[in-house]
Write a protein that holds these residues in place. Structure first.
Motif, PDB file in Angstrom:
ATOM      1  N   LYS A   7      35.828  -1.155 -18.423  1.00  7.63           N
ATOM      2  CA  LYS A   7      36.798  -0.302 -17.736  1.00  7.63           C
ATOM      3  C   LYS A   7      36.331   0.120 -16.349  1.00  7.63           C
ATOM      4  CE  LYS A   7      39.422  -0.252 -21.433  1.00  7.63           C
ATOM      5  NZ  LYS A   7      38.593  -1.111 -22.286  1.00  7.63           N
ATOM      6  N   SER A   8      35.024   0.217 -16.140  1.00 10.03           N
ATOM      7  CA  SER A   8      34.534   0.686 -14.857  1.00 10.03           C
ATOM      8  C   SER A   8      34.256  -0.455 -13.885  1.00 10.03           C
ATOM      9  CB  SER A   8      33.267   1.525 -15.061  1.00 10.03           C
ATOM     10  OG  SER A   8      32.340   0.822 -15.850  1.00 10.03           O
ATOM     11  N   ILE A 146      18.460   4.315 -15.188  1.00  8.97           N
ATOM     12  CA  ILE A 146      18.957   5.681 -15.229  1.00  8.97           C
ATOM     13  C   ILE A 146      17.791   6.684 -15.268  1.00  8.97           C
ATOM     14  CG2 ILE A 146      19.144   5.992 -17.738  1.00  8.97           C
ATOM     15  CD1 ILE A 146      21.907   6.844 -15.197  1.00  8.97           C
ATOM     16  N   HIS A 174      28.667  -0.624 -18.087  1.00 16.29           N
ATOM     17  CA  HIS A 174      29.212   0.510 -17.336  1.00 16.29           C
ATOM     18  C   HIS A 174      28.749   0.344 -15.896  1.00 16.29           C
ATOM     19  CE1 HIS A 174      31.059   4.293 -16.723  1.00 16.29           C
ATOM     20  NE2 HIS A 174      29.998   5.061 -16.772  1.00 16.29           N
ATOM     21  N   SER A 176      28.866   1.253 -11.691  1.00 18.72           N
ATOM     22  CA  SER A 176      29.099   2.261 -10.661  1.00 18.72           C
ATOM     23  C   SER A 176      29.267   1.578  -9.310  1.00 18.72           C
ATOM     24  CB  SER A 176      27.922   3.236 -10.600  1.00 18.72           C
ATOM     25  OG  SER A 176      27.962   3.962  -9.371  1.00 18.72           O
ATOM     26  N   ARG A 178      29.480   3.229  -6.530  1.00 17.58           N
ATOM     27  CA  ARG A 178      28.642   3.990  -5.596  1.00 17.58           C
ATOM     28  C   ARG A 178      27.213   3.455  -5.588  1.00 17.58           C
ATOM     29  NH1 ARG A 178      25.537   8.852  -5.390  1.00 17.58           N
ATOM     30  NH2 ARG A 178      25.386   8.843  -7.654  1.00 17.58           N
ATOM     31  N   LEU A 179      26.731   3.039  -6.749  1.00 12.56           N
ATOM     32  CA  LEU A 179      25.371   2.519  -6.842  1.00 12.56           C
ATOM     33  C   LEU A 179      25.356   0.988  -6.814  1.00 12.56           C
ATOM     34  CD1 LEU A 179      24.256   4.950  -9.686  1.00 12.56           C
ATOM     35  CD2 LEU A 179      23.624   5.108  -7.262  1.00 12.56           C
ATOM     36  N   MET A 183      24.516   0.223 -15.539  1.00 12.84           N
ATOM     37  CA  MET A 183      23.543   1.192 -16.014  1.00 12.84           C
ATOM     38  C   MET A 183      22.512   0.538 -16.943  1.00 12.84           C
ATOM     39  SD  MET A 183      24.073   4.657 -18.307  1.00 12.84           S
ATOM     40  CE  MET A 183      25.097   5.591 -17.204  1.00 12.84           C
TER      41      MET A 183
ATOM     42  N   SER B 181      25.899  10.415 -17.604  1.00 15.79           N
ATOM     43  CA  SER B 181      25.200  10.780 -16.385  1.00 15.79           C
ATOM     44  C   SER B 181      26.190  11.034 -15.263  1.00 15.79           C
ATOM     45  CB  SER B 181      24.249   9.648 -15.983  1.00 15.79           C
ATOM     46  OG  SER B 181      23.846   9.799 -14.634  1.00 15.79           O
ATOM     47  N   PHE B 184      25.354   8.901 -12.181  1.00 13.37           N
ATOM     48  CA  PHE B 184      25.846   7.527 -12.244  1.00 13.37           C
ATOM     49  C   PHE B 184      27.359   7.474 -12.044  1.00 13.37           C
ATOM     50  CE2 PHE B 184      27.126   3.512 -14.173  1.00 13.37           C
ATOM     51  CZ  PHE B 184      26.154   2.644 -13.686  1.00 13.37           C
ATOM     52  N   ASP B 185      28.053   8.471 -12.577  1.00  7.63           N
ATOM     53  CA  ASP B 185      29.517   8.434 -12.596  1.00  7.63           C
ATOM     54  C   ASP B 185      30.169   9.058 -11.368  1.00  7.63           C
ATOM     55  OD1 ASP B 185      29.197   7.259 -15.027  1.00  7.63           O
ATOM     56  OD2 ASP B 185      29.976   8.916 -16.217  1.00  7.63           O
ATOM     57  N   MET B 188      33.676   8.117  -9.562  1.00  7.12           N
ATOM     58  CA  MET B 188      34.498   7.261 -10.424  1.00  7.12           C
ATOM     59  C   MET B 188      35.873   7.872 -10.673  1.00  7.12           C
ATOM     60  SD  MET B 188      32.140   5.642 -13.375  1.00  7.12           S
ATOM     61  CE  MET B 188      30.637   4.752 -12.959  1.00  7.12           C
ATOM     62  N   LYS B 191      39.554   6.786 -15.544  1.00  7.63           N
ATOM     63  CA  LYS B 191      39.335   5.772 -16.590  1.00  7.63           C
ATOM     64  C   LYS B 191      38.005   5.029 -16.439  1.00  7.63           C
ATOM     65  CE  LYS B 191      43.994   4.792 -16.861  1.00  7.63           C
ATOM     66  NZ  LYS B 191      45.070   3.811 -16.922  1.00  7.63           N
ATOM     67  N   GLU B 192      37.535   4.905 -15.200  1.00  8.39           N
ATOM     68  CA  GLU B 192      36.202   4.313 -15.007  1.00  8.39           C
ATOM     69  C   GLU B 192      35.148   5.193 -15.677  1.00  8.39           C
ATOM     70  OE1 GLU B 192      36.942   2.216 -10.635  1.00  8.39           O
ATOM     71  OE2 GLU B 192      35.906   4.128 -10.740  1.00  8.39           O
ATOM     72  N   TRP B 193      35.285   6.479 -15.465  1.00 10.66           N
ATOM     73  CA  TRP B 193      34.342   7.460 -15.993  1.00 10.66           C
ATOM     74  C   TRP B 193      34.288   7.377 -17.520  1.00 10.66           C
ATOM     75  CZ3 TRP B 193      35.919  13.317 -15.936  1.00 10.66           C
ATOM     76  CH2 TRP B 193      34.873  14.094 -16.452  1.00 10.66           C
ATOM     77  N   GLY B 195      35.012   4.838 -19.268  1.00 12.46           N
ATOM     78  CA  GLY B 195      34.907   3.443 -19.678  1.00 12.46           C
ATOM     79  C   GLY B 195      34.135   3.198 -20.963  1.00 12.46           C
ATOM     80  N   PRO B 196      32.964   3.812 -21.140  1.00 12.98           N
ATOM     81  CA  PRO B 196      32.148   3.476 -22.309  1.00 12.98           C
ATOM     82  C   PRO B 196      32.681   3.993 -23.650  1.00 12.98           C
ATOM     83  CG  PRO B 196      30.787   4.397 -20.534  1.00 12.98           C
ATOM     84  CD  PRO B 196      32.216   4.627 -20.171  1.00 12.98           C
ATOM     85  N   HIS B 201      40.490   3.771 -25.549  1.00  5.81           N
ATOM     86  CA  HIS B 201      41.303   3.068 -24.557  1.00  5.81           C
ATOM     87  C   HIS B 201      42.431   2.303 -25.246  1.00  5.81           C
ATOM     88  CE1 HIS B 201      38.786   3.815 -20.995  1.00  5.81           C
ATOM     89  NE2 HIS B 201      37.787   3.813 -21.848  1.00  5.81           N
ATOM     90  N   GLU B 202      42.079   1.662 -26.367  1.00  6.53           N
ATOM     91  CA  GLU B 202      43.061   0.856 -27.090  1.00  6.53           C
ATOM     92  C   GLU B 202      44.146   1.753 -27.697  1.00  6.53           C
ATOM     93  OE1 GLU B 202      39.737   0.355 -27.061  1.00  6.53           O
ATOM     94  OE2 GLU B 202      39.982  -1.441 -25.817  1.00  6.53           O
TER      95      GLU B 202
END
Lengths: 203, 347
Positions: A7-8, A146, A174, A176, A178-179, A183, B181, B184-185, B188, B191-193, B195-196, B201-202
């Motif tokens: 998704k990301s 991380i 996952h 990013s 920005r980075l 991860m 994190s 890391f996020d 975002m 939905k990206e945030w 994501g995991p 989602h489904e």
């Protein structure tokens, strides 16, 4: 194989000319030469002048000699070829510093390379709709540890040792922007030394 | 009856932490029936019964002092747990105003706020913090407004900017995350945030939640409960420090499970902010050991059934794989099979 359903992960689409731009900046890596060549032909058909196109390209082992020659004689007002991505990225940044008004960015190549290009573009506030990107080439990942925040390049395995802190990291799905990295999280924190088999998965 | 504030709690090393009988009775058990699956369980954040965790917008409880102290420890080691992009300054003031207004109104013995025009005076008696500042002028506070006020509040806070029909994480204080994190996020989209997160989602949970939240209005906050499990009453279960706490998960045995394993519940609240039009996302965390939880017979039966039948993808995502069976086995003798009443009240 390109992995879908993350998704990301940015959505990449085939490159097509954006007629709203005044300057068209094309940036490519390795087999990215193919979509860029196609784009330049489409630009000509759509009436985008050769002079308004500028190409930055770095070759690698994924690209054939023929591709390299194709880029050298590319149909653009200015063509710059680089020996490595670091020098390309540095020139790219210099260009954006000078002017970005009306610039449209087209990127083609592996995600690990495109991510670095798009990260610089984001720093100069290029909007997502001013950037087009087509993924091709190696699905190897750039992995952000991380724990120590170091980046490990060209990761093709499910588990990789961090270049800096040396921990074994599992590569999570996952990403990013920005980075410009996926991860990486320590794999054996629960039971030290308990590692699943290491497999080539991003090839 | 208000809380008696504990002064010596710790969420690391010696783990000096427990819930009083009052804290147990008001614990927000996240299971409203004998099974669990993701849903868009969002409801208006309206005042709940007296003494409940939703009596006020921002719950301040007996663990306040220890939690604020633990946040300071995390920030000292890892300053990036607090971040704010430059354009989020007006949202920062929005959050400071919201928290100070509510805390001083709802807990007048602990917090006081007086305003003379833009000159504000804030006194936090629990942490012994006193400042006079000019609202809107960051140079008059010892830290950025969001940093300043969230060091004096329980729970994590994320501020999302709204644009192009989406939310982007652009500021926050996150020292008690359940394995995510913010560093890391940062930046975002919604939905990206998320994501995991598996399965949700489904089920279109995030599509529907996003659509709902984009239209959230000022003064109409909403809330939901989320949950996971944590070994030891540890607040900072961040991926950054996972090398430190990962081994906790392998330390659970049949003998120590009742005291080591904790249900961790997040009371998640969302507030539209008035000046910036940004969204505040509060994640207020409650921890209860399995032994404490089992003092309520209905909760023992319900938690036994829920964990026993939990979807395998959630067992994995919530990191329960190594010790779920110990928890289920410990609770099994307390479940006589009798029915439970609906809702999460103690009965």
């Amino acid at each position: 194989m390109l992995i879908r359903g993350i998704k990301s992960k940015p959505v990449y689409t085939p490159l097509a000319p954006d007629l709203g731009g005044r300057t068209h900046l094309l940036v490519g890596f390795g087999v990215g030469a193919e979509p860029l060549t196609r784009l330049m032909a489409d630009c000509t058909l759509a009436g985008v002048t050769k002079a308004s196109r500028r190409l930055l390209y770095v070759t690698d082992k994924s690209a054939s000699m023929a591709m390299h020659e194709m880029m050298r004689h590319a149909d653009a007002g200015e063509v710059q070829l680089f020996k490595d991505s670091a020098s390309l990225l540095s020139e790219f940044e210099t260009i954006l510093k000078a002017s970005i008004m009306g610039t449209r960015l087209y990127v083609a190549g592996p995600e690990a390379f495109m991510g670095l290009v798009m990260r610089i573009a984001a720093r100069f506030n290029l909007n997502r709709d001013e950037i087009r990107a087509e993924e091709c080439g190696s699905p190897a990942r750039r992995v952000h540890c991380i724990h120590c925040r170091a980046a490990t390049e060209d990761v093709t395995t499910n588990i990789v040792q961090c270049v800096d802190c040396q921990r074994w990291l599992v590569v999570r799905d996952h990403y990013s922007r920005r980075l410009a990295a996926y991860m990486g999280v320590m794999i054996d924190a629960e039971v030290p030394g308990e590692l699943p088999p290491i497999e080539e998965v991003f090839v | 009856m208000s809380a008696v504030f504990k002064t010596d709690e710790t969420f690391r090393d010696d783990f000096k932490y427990s819930n009083s009988p009052r804290a147990i009775r008001r614990f927000p058990l996240p299971f409203v029936e004998d099974k669990y699956m993701y849903s868009v369980n969002i409801e208006p954040h309206v005042p709940g019964p007296k003494d409940s965790i939703t009596e006020f917008q921002f719950d301040v409880d007996e663990h306040y002092i220890g939690e604020c102290r633990d946040r300071e420890i995390v920030l000292k080691e890892d300053p990036l747990r607090y971040q704010a992009l430059p354009h989020m300054m007006s949202a920062q003031w929005d959050v400071l105003e919201l928290l100070m207004n509510h805390m001083s109104k709802d807990y007048p013995e602990q917090f006081s706020l007086s305003k003379q025009g833009n000159r504000w005076s804030w006194h936090n008696k629990l942490l012994n913090i006193k400042n006079e500042f000019t609202f809107g002028d960051p140079s008059t506070l010892p830290r950025e407004p969001l940093d300043y006020i969230t060091r004096q509040a329980q729970g994590d806070f994320v501020v999302m900017d709204q644009r192009d029909g989406d939310f982007y994480i652009e500021a926050g204080m996150v020292t008690t995350p359940a394995d995510w994190s913010m560093d890391f996020d940062m930046g975002m989209s919604f939905k990206e945030w998320h994501g995991p997160v598996p399965l949700a989602h489904e089920l279109n949970v995030f599509d529907r939640a996003l659509k709902f939240l984009l239209n959230l209005r000022i003064n109409e906050p909403v809330r939901r409960l989320n949950w996971t499990m944590t070994v030891n009453p540890r607040l900072d279960t961040s991926p950054e420090f996972y090398p430190r706490w990962g081994s906790d998960r392998a330390s659970v045995t049949a003998d120590n499970v009742a005291d080591k394993a904790h249900i961790r519940v997040e009371l998640q609240g969302l507030w539209r902010l008035p000046r910036s039009n940004a969204m505040l996302f509060g994640i207020r965390c409650y921890l209860i050991s399995i032994r404490e939880l089992a003092t309520i017979p209905k909760w023992a039966r319900r938690t036994h059934r829920t964990l026993r039948d939990l979807h395998p993808a959630l067992v994995d995502y919530k990191g329960l794989t190594r010790y779920r069976d110990h928890v289920v086995n410990w609770l099994a003798p307390l479940d006589d099979g009798s029915p439970t009443t609906s809702g999460n009240a103690p009965e």
